[in-house]
Design a protein around this motif. Structure first.
Motif, PDB file in Angstrom:
ATOM      1  N   GLY A  98      48.965  15.981  38.712  1.00  0.00           N
ATOM      2  CA  GLY A  98      50.022  16.283  37.756  1.00  0.00           C
ATOM      3  C   GLY A  98      49.710  17.388  36.780  1.00  0.00           C
ATOM      4  N   ASN A  99      48.443  17.788  36.672  1.00  0.00           N
ATOM      5  CA  ASN A  99      48.063  18.861  35.754  1.00  0.00           C
ATOM      6  C   ASN A  99      48.678  20.184  36.214  1.00  0.00           C
ATOM      7  OD1 ASN A  99      46.245  21.064  34.634  1.00  0.00           O
ATOM      8  ND2 ASN A  99      45.411  19.256  33.606  1.00  0.00           N
ATOM      9  N   GLN A 100      49.088  21.023  35.239  1.00  0.00           N
ATOM     10  CA  GLN A 100      49.759  22.275  35.586  1.00  0.00           C
ATOM     11  C   GLN A 100      48.984  23.514  35.142  1.00  0.00           C
ATOM     12  OE1 GLN A 100      54.150  22.328  35.634  1.00  0.00           O
ATOM     13  NE2 GLN A 100      54.032  20.502  34.350  1.00  0.00           N
ATOM     14  N   SER A 101      47.691  23.387  34.933  1.00  0.00           N
ATOM     15  CA  SER A 101      46.897  24.544  34.532  1.00  0.00           C
ATOM     16  C   SER A 101      46.176  25.137  35.739  1.00  0.00           C
ATOM     17  CB  SER A 101      45.863  24.142  33.472  1.00  0.00           C
ATOM     18  OG  SER A 101      44.885  23.293  34.040  1.00  0.00           O
ATOM     19  N   LEU A 102      45.966  26.448  35.676  1.00  0.00           N
ATOM     20  CA  LEU A 102      45.242  27.137  36.738  1.00  0.00           C
ATOM     21  C   LEU A 102      44.471  28.290  36.115  1.00  0.00           C
ATOM     22  CD1 LEU A 102      44.795  27.276  39.852  1.00  0.00           C
ATOM     23  CD2 LEU A 102      46.666  28.932  39.918  1.00  0.00           C
ATOM     24  N   ASP A 103      43.222  28.432  36.502  1.00  0.00           N
ATOM     25  CA  ASP A 103      42.376  29.503  35.987  1.00  0.00           C
ATOM     26  C   ASP A 103      41.591  30.058  37.174  1.00  0.00           C
ATOM     27  OD1 ASP A 103      40.983  31.253  34.435  1.00  0.00           O
ATOM     28  OD2 ASP A 103      39.755  29.750  33.416  1.00  0.00           O
ATOM     29  N   LEU A 104      41.998  31.219  37.669  1.00  0.00           N
ATOM     30  CA  LEU A 104      41.398  31.781  38.873  1.00  0.00           C
ATOM     31  C   LEU A 104      40.255  32.722  38.513  1.00  0.00           C
ATOM     32  CD1 LEU A 104      44.663  32.515  40.889  1.00  0.00           C
ATOM     33  CD2 LEU A 104      43.046  30.638  41.264  1.00  0.00           C
ATOM     34  N   ARG A 105      39.078  32.478  39.099  1.00  0.00           N
ATOM     35  CA  ARG A 105      37.895  33.296  38.844  1.00  0.00           C
ATOM     36  C   ARG A 105      37.392  33.905  40.155  1.00  0.00           C
ATOM     37  NH1 ARG A 105      35.806  32.184  33.641  1.00  0.00           N
ATOM     38  NH2 ARG A 105      37.490  31.166  32.487  1.00  0.00           N
ATOM     39  N   TYR A 106      36.795  35.065  40.023  1.00  0.00           N
ATOM     40  CA  TYR A 106      36.282  35.802  41.176  1.00  0.00           C
ATOM     41  C   TYR A 106      35.171  35.026  41.882  1.00  0.00           C
ATOM     42  CZ  TYR A 106      33.545  39.224  43.784  1.00  0.00           C
ATOM     43  OH  TYR A 106      32.830  39.881  44.755  1.00  0.00           O
ATOM     44  N   VAL A 107      35.220  35.043  43.243  1.00  0.00           N
ATOM     45  CA  VAL A 107      34.188  34.412  44.067  1.00  0.00           C
ATOM     46  C   VAL A 107      33.487  35.437  44.947  1.00  0.00           C
ATOM     47  CG1 VAL A 107      33.728  32.718  45.887  1.00  0.00           C
ATOM     48  CG2 VAL A 107      35.400  32.205  44.094  1.00  0.00           C
ATOM     49  N   SER A 108      34.279  36.216  45.705  1.00  0.00           N
ATOM     50  CA  SER A 108      33.680  37.156  46.646  1.00  0.00           C
ATOM     51  C   SER A 108      34.729  38.171  47.083  1.00  0.00           C
ATOM     52  CB  SER A 108      33.126  36.415  47.876  1.00  0.00           C
ATOM     53  OG  SER A 108      34.180  35.767  48.573  1.00  0.00           O
ATOM     54  N   TYR A 109      34.269  39.199  47.775  1.00  0.00           N
ATOM     55  CA  TYR A 109      35.207  40.186  48.309  1.00  0.00           C
ATOM     56  C   TYR A 109      34.711  40.669  49.658  1.00  0.00           C
ATOM     57  CZ  TYR A 109      32.292  44.361  47.718  1.00  0.00           C
ATOM     58  OH  TYR A 109      31.308  45.306  47.844  1.00  0.00           O
ATOM     59  N   LYS A 110      35.637  41.302  50.399  1.00  0.00           N
ATOM     60  CA  LYS A 110      35.310  41.889  51.692  1.00  0.00           C
ATOM     61  C   LYS A 110      36.136  43.152  51.860  1.00  0.00           C
ATOM     62  CE  LYS A 110      35.319  40.777  56.660  1.00  0.00           C
ATOM     63  NZ  LYS A 110      35.685  39.740  57.668  1.00  0.00           N
ATOM     64  N   GLN A 111      35.515  44.228  52.251  1.00  0.00           N
ATOM     65  CA  GLN A 111      36.215  45.469  52.562  1.00  0.00           C
ATOM     66  C   GLN A 111      35.864  45.867  53.984  1.00  0.00           C
ATOM     67  OE1 GLN A 111      35.110  48.114  49.239  1.00  0.00           O
ATOM     68  NE2 GLN A 111      37.228  47.997  48.552  1.00  0.00           N
ATOM     69  N   GLU A 112      36.902  46.116  54.783  1.00  0.00           N
ATOM     70  CA  GLU A 112      36.681  46.478  56.175  1.00  0.00           C
ATOM     71  C   GLU A 112      37.609  47.614  56.577  1.00  0.00           C
ATOM     72  OE1 GLU A 112      37.761  43.181  58.785  1.00  0.00           O
ATOM     73  OE2 GLU A 112      38.800  42.255  57.086  1.00  0.00           O
ATOM     74  N   LYS A 113      37.159  48.391  57.541  1.00  0.00           N
ATOM     75  CA  LYS A 113      37.927  49.508  58.063  1.00  0.00           C
ATOM     76  C   LYS A 113      38.592  49.045  59.356  1.00  0.00           C
ATOM     77  CE  LYS A 113      38.425  54.063  57.260  1.00  0.00           C
ATOM     78  NZ  LYS A 113      38.898  54.654  56.014  1.00  0.00           N
ATOM     79  N   LEU A 114      39.920  48.888  59.337  1.00  0.00           N
ATOM     80  CA  LEU A 114      40.633  48.432  60.527  1.00  0.00           C
ATOM     81  C   LEU A 114      40.840  49.564  61.518  1.00  0.00           C
ATOM     82  CD1 LEU A 114      43.306  46.072  58.922  1.00  0.00           C
ATOM     83  CD2 LEU A 114      40.959  45.567  59.630  1.00  0.00           C
ATOM     84  N   SER A 115      40.919  50.793  61.010  1.00  0.00           N
ATOM     85  CA  SER A 115      41.026  51.990  61.842  1.00  0.00           C
ATOM     86  C   SER A 115      40.637  53.169  60.966  1.00  0.00           C
ATOM     87  CB  SER A 115      42.448  52.165  62.385  1.00  0.00           C
ATOM     88  OG  SER A 115      43.340  52.530  61.348  1.00  0.00           O
ATOM     89  N   THR A 116      40.711  54.364  61.517  1.00  0.00           N
ATOM     90  CA  THR A 116      40.390  55.537  60.705  1.00  0.00           C
ATOM     91  C   THR A 116      41.384  55.714  59.569  1.00  0.00           C
ATOM     92  OG1 THR A 116      41.642  56.927  62.246  1.00  0.00           O
ATOM     93  CG2 THR A 116      39.260  56.752  62.599  1.00  0.00           C
ATOM     94  N   ASP A 117      42.565  55.107  59.694  1.00  0.00           N
ATOM     95  CA  ASP A 117      43.615  55.297  58.688  1.00  0.00           C
ATOM     96  C   ASP A 117      43.898  54.056  57.848  1.00  0.00           C
ATOM     97  OD1 ASP A 117      45.719  56.882  57.452  1.00  0.00           O
ATOM     98  OD2 ASP A 117      47.138  55.641  58.566  1.00  0.00           O
ATOM     99  N   ILE A 118      43.351  52.923  58.211  1.00  0.00           N
ATOM    100  CA  ILE A 118      43.711  51.673  57.523  1.00  0.00           C
ATOM    101  C   ILE A 118      42.453  50.952  57.051  1.00  0.00           C
ATOM    102  CG2 ILE A 118      44.898  49.465  57.694  1.00  0.00           C
ATOM    103  CD1 ILE A 118      46.492  50.592  60.030  1.00  0.00           C
ATOM    104  N   SER A 119      42.449  50.576  55.782  1.00  0.00           N
ATOM    105  CA  SER A 119      41.382  49.729  55.246  1.00  0.00           C
ATOM    106  C   SER A 119      41.997  48.449  54.698  1.00  0.00           C
ATOM    107  CB  SER A 119      40.605  50.450  54.146  1.00  0.00           C
ATOM    108  OG  SER A 119      41.419  50.606  52.990  1.00  0.00           O
ATOM    109  N   LEU A 120      41.235  47.371  54.739  1.00  0.00           N
ATOM    110  CA  LEU A 120      41.703  46.086  54.234  1.00  0.00           C
ATOM    111  C   LEU A 120      40.667  45.527  53.267  1.00  0.00           C
ATOM    112  CD1 LEU A 120      43.812  43.794  54.324  1.00  0.00           C
ATOM    113  CD2 LEU A 120      42.452  42.756  56.152  1.00  0.00           C
ATOM    114  N   THR A 121      41.105  45.302  52.028  1.00  0.00           N
ATOM    115  CA  THR A 121      40.255  44.690  51.011  1.00  0.00           C
ATOM    116  C   THR A 121      40.786  43.293  50.724  1.00  0.00           C
ATOM    117  OG1 THR A 121      39.768  46.833  50.004  1.00  0.00           O
ATOM    118  CG2 THR A 121      39.388  44.877  48.652  1.00  0.00           C
ATOM    119  N   SER A 122      39.904  42.312  50.758  1.00  0.00           N
ATOM    120  CA  SER A 122      40.295  40.947  50.399  1.00  0.00           C
ATOM    121  C   SER A 122      39.368  40.445  49.298  1.00  0.00           C
ATOM    122  CB  SER A 122      40.238  40.020  51.608  1.00  0.00           C
ATOM    123  OG  SER A 122      38.958  39.993  52.179  1.00  0.00           O
ATOM    124  N   VAL A 123      39.954  39.773  48.316  1.00  0.00           N
ATOM    125  CA  VAL A 123      39.193  39.261  47.182  1.00  0.00           C
ATOM    126  C   VAL A 123      39.525  37.782  47.013  1.00  0.00           C
ATOM    127  CG1 VAL A 123      38.610  39.553  44.759  1.00  0.00           C
ATOM    128  CG2 VAL A 123      39.408  41.523  46.078  1.00  0.00           C
TER     129      VAL A 123
END
Length: 726
Positions: A98-123
């Motif tokens: 029932g609690n309605q609070s949320l506090d999002l903190r950084y855990v990790s990230y990933k950066q990958e090259k999907l092609s010569t023209d596309i990169s994908l960053t996930s955090v």
């Protein structure tokens, strides 16, 4: 000095102090950068958005904010609610307890090259108290300066949580002032622009219609920074949500005069129950940014769309003749055979059979009956659609058909047999839009039925070459018998059900062109255009009105996606109507057998002319030269990617006395060093051009001095072909 660092600097100043940052994450395209930064207490902040730096190592020198941010999360990369945040959140939830609070903190990230023209960053972000994870995704299309951004929400609590808001993106901008260009409309009045300066507080763009979500307000918009941008100058961001249902974009000017843009599915009546271990994937918010005005930004969006997003964006389209405005519901087999012969004579690729071909117990002779009963009407088509298809094949043209499979008339066998498949409140009077109701696509059985409508057409006619998929109704009295106690999920699950159907259609019929129609442009977005080759901008085919409608759509969608038909709407001459329809995918919706010999000859010649230039229009770069909102003449041109050929369309849009092109119009997009010839094309039989086709011009001359297309009341529509001199 760091070049242009002050542009869009979130948080203001560089300092020499040792800020205890953990990590700086730049997401770069060819010219721009979005920079994320992790603070010492693991808050993820977006500290910069603008032109990228020559030296990426200097991003870490950007300050994360100033001391007047009471919460420390004004410029959060994904703002949560119920804890420190004082501003509009991107995400709001109710936990299993029932609690309605949320506090999002950084855990990790990933950066990958999907092609010569596309990169994908996930955090990855996580609440330190509750088992809630959110992963932010940034997909960068480098050469086009386009970013798609979305979020994935996952929970591992002991019970269900309720997602009360679940945006796709939380983008932060910084400038002295902000100017919003938004759109509004209605049936036949689509894409009417309004531009205003953004003031403090929240401006919300949204839809609550369920289906046909863009009827009153589309989900596309522009934001100019520091001043209102022009076609070729100024800093501008173009944004759009890739979602075919209710959307919501909040633009909040915060206490520090930064602009926060939060966009995603509309949480109106849509609190979503999420079970443990299940991912909730939000739709992508796509945006591009340019310091060279609206035209440059739109060309980046067009290039990205053709390369990566729209169905068959690099391939051709079919020209067609539609029977709707020539017959409406009143036709039979012989009438259609005659129109097939007209199709062949006109020279277009395909005949499209529109509404009215189905229903027997409740025949589809008007819009009050038959929807849902997708069997050929025996009186109109005694030999079925297969006979029309055979005749089309004999005449050497392709055959396409209209459907509206998501809808049902109360006067239908389907409604009588499956009232539980219909979206309607069980204890309230039914309320109709165009005499129809919406089928419940959250129900897998309804998904099977809708897919079966499409599949059965190909069983009857394996050579079926085109589908026009319509969607005319909004959702009234929202209620799903299938969802039972989870009614707040209907608006979301409906759209997800639609996508499941479209995915099945494309898996089985990957190459069939399909037009996305919704009483006009009521549903167009880049999620839908993954499955459709084109869309219908408006039922308003008055060519003068269409110039304005197509002009505004063209900022966000390339010409290859725009279905434009020649009809009898409007008072303009036939040539004007044909010329306007050429600025996209050409079609006809006229009774060609009633054309006089000169008009018929013109239309046939126009099809040949169009076939010679269509690849420039579909795949070239678009440049707007003279704006119909402010000028007497609308002028736009398309330039092929090699800059060898171009097509310039010019139209009189002000019929007051002596209006016209009073002087030269400057061309754009050519090679200044090359030489070009110009020639007026698509002339009406017997007409002579007063455009000088003998002179050879440099691209430099055409772009700095220009040419006068000599548009006036007698020459209200002029098309000019520009070609590199031999």
């Amino acid at each position: 000095m760091i070049k242009n660092l002050r542009l869009l600097l979130i948080g203001g100043l560089l300092t020499n102090c040792a800020f205890a940052q953990k990590l700086t994450l730049p997401v770069e395209t060819a010219h721009n950068a979005l920079v994320l930064q992790v603070s010492n207490n693991n808050d993820l902040t977006q500290v910069y958005f603008g032109e990228k730096l020559n030296n990426p190592s200097e991003y870490k020198a950007i300050s994360p904010g100033d001391n007047n941010d009471y919460s420390g999360v004004y410029r959060s990369a994904y703002t949560s609610s119920g804890s420190r945040n004082l501003l509009e959140p991107a995400i709001s939830i109710q936990h299993a307890d029932g609690n309605q609070s949320l506090d999002l903190r950084y855990v990790s990230y990933k950066q990958e090259k999907l092609s010569t023209d596309i990169s994908l960053t996930s955090v990855k972000l996580k609440d330190p108290v509750y088992s809630i994870e959110v992963t932010l995704f940034y997909k960068a299309y480098i050469k086009d300066d386009v970013i798609e951004q979305w979020s994935v929400i996952n929970q591992r609590e002991k019970g269900d949580i309720i997602l009360q808001k679940y945006a796709s993106a939380n983008l932060n901008l910084s400038a002295k002032s902000y100017w919003l260009r938004q759109y509004h409309g209605e049936w036949a009045k689509e894409m009417r622009p309004e531009e205003t300066q953004i003031t403090h507080g929240i401006k919300t763009l949204d839809s609550k219609l369920g289906t046909r979500a863009n009827l009153f307000m589309p989900s596309v918009f522009m934001v100019s920074l520091d001043r209102s941008s022009t076609e070729d100058d100024g800093k501008v961001l173009m944004g759009a949500l890739e979602w075919s249902g209710n959307f919501r974009t909040d633009l909040e000017l915060d206490p520090q005069d930064h602009l926060r843009i939060i966009s995603g599915i509309n949480n109106y009546a849509s609190a979503y129950r999420l079970k443990p271990g299940i991912d909730f994937v939000t739709p992508a918010f796509v945006y591009t940014y340019s310091t060279h005005g609206k035209g440059d930004a739109s060309r980046h969006l067009h290039s990205w769309a053709r390369d990566y997003k729209i169905m068959d964006g690099k391939r051709d389209r079919l020209t067609l003749l539609n029977n709707w405005e020539s017959t409406y519901f009143d036709f039979n087999e012989q009438k259609l055979f005659n129109i097939l012969k007209d199709t062949k004579e006109l020279g277009v690729d395909l005949f499209l059979l529109d509404d009215g071909w189905f229903g027997n117990k409740y025949p589809r002779n008007d819009d009050r009956a038959g929807l849902g009963d997708w069997q050929e009407n025996h009186n109109k088509l005694p030999n079925g659609i297969a006979s029309i298809a055979r005749e089309a094949d004999k005449d050497g043209v392709k055959f396409g058909i209209w459907i509206e499979p998501e809808m049902v008339n109360p006067k239908s066998i389907l409604y009588n047999k499956h009232p539980d498949w219909v979206i309607k409140q069980p204890k309230r009077d039914e309320y109709y839009f165009r005499n129809q109701l919406v089928l419940d696509l959250s129900n897998p059985a309804v998904q099977d039925f809708v897919f079966g409508v499409v599949d059965s057409l190909f069983i009857k006619d394996p050579k079926l070459a085109y589908i026009k998929w319509d969607c005319n109704s909004v959702i009234f009295n929202a209620y799903s018998a299938h969802l039972k106690h989870d009614q707040s999920q209907l608006y979301v699950d409906y759209v997800r059900g639609l996508y499941k159907v479209l995915q099945r259609v494309r898996q089985k019929y990957p190459n069939i062109p399909m037009m996305l129609c919704s009483g006009g442009g009521g549903r167009v977005d880049y999620a839908a255009l993954q499955y459709f080759t084109e869309f219908w901008p408006s039922d308003n085919t008055d060519p003068l009105e269409r110039i304005f409608i197509q002009w505004e759509y063209s900022y966000f969608y390339p010409a290859i996606t725009s279905s434009n038909h020649v009809t009898d709407w409007g008072r303009q001459p036939l040539k004007y109507r044909v010329d306007v329809a050429m600025m996209g995918k050409l079609g006809f919706d006229i009774v060609t057998s009633k054309l006089n010999p000169h008009d018929l000859r013109f239309c046939k010649d126009a099809v040949n002319t169009y076939n010679a230039i269509k690849s420039i229009i579909w795949h070239g770069d678009q440049y707007r030269l003279s704006d119909p909102q402010t000028d007497n003449v609308a002028s736009v041109m398309y330039v092929d990617t090699l800059k060898k050929s171009a097509v310039m369309f010019n139209y009189l849009v002000n019929n007051r006395f002596d209006s016209g092109s009073k002087g030269p119009i400057l061309l754009k997009g050519l090679d200044a060093t090359r030489k070009y010839t110009i020639k007026e094309i698509n002339l009406y039989p017997g007409a002579k051009s007063n455009v000088n086709a003998e002179t050879v011009y440099t691209g430099d001359f055409l772009m700095k001095i220009g040419i006068n297309p000599n548009v006036d009341a007698r020459r209200s529509s002029v098309i000019i072909h520009i070609e590199q001199a031999q």
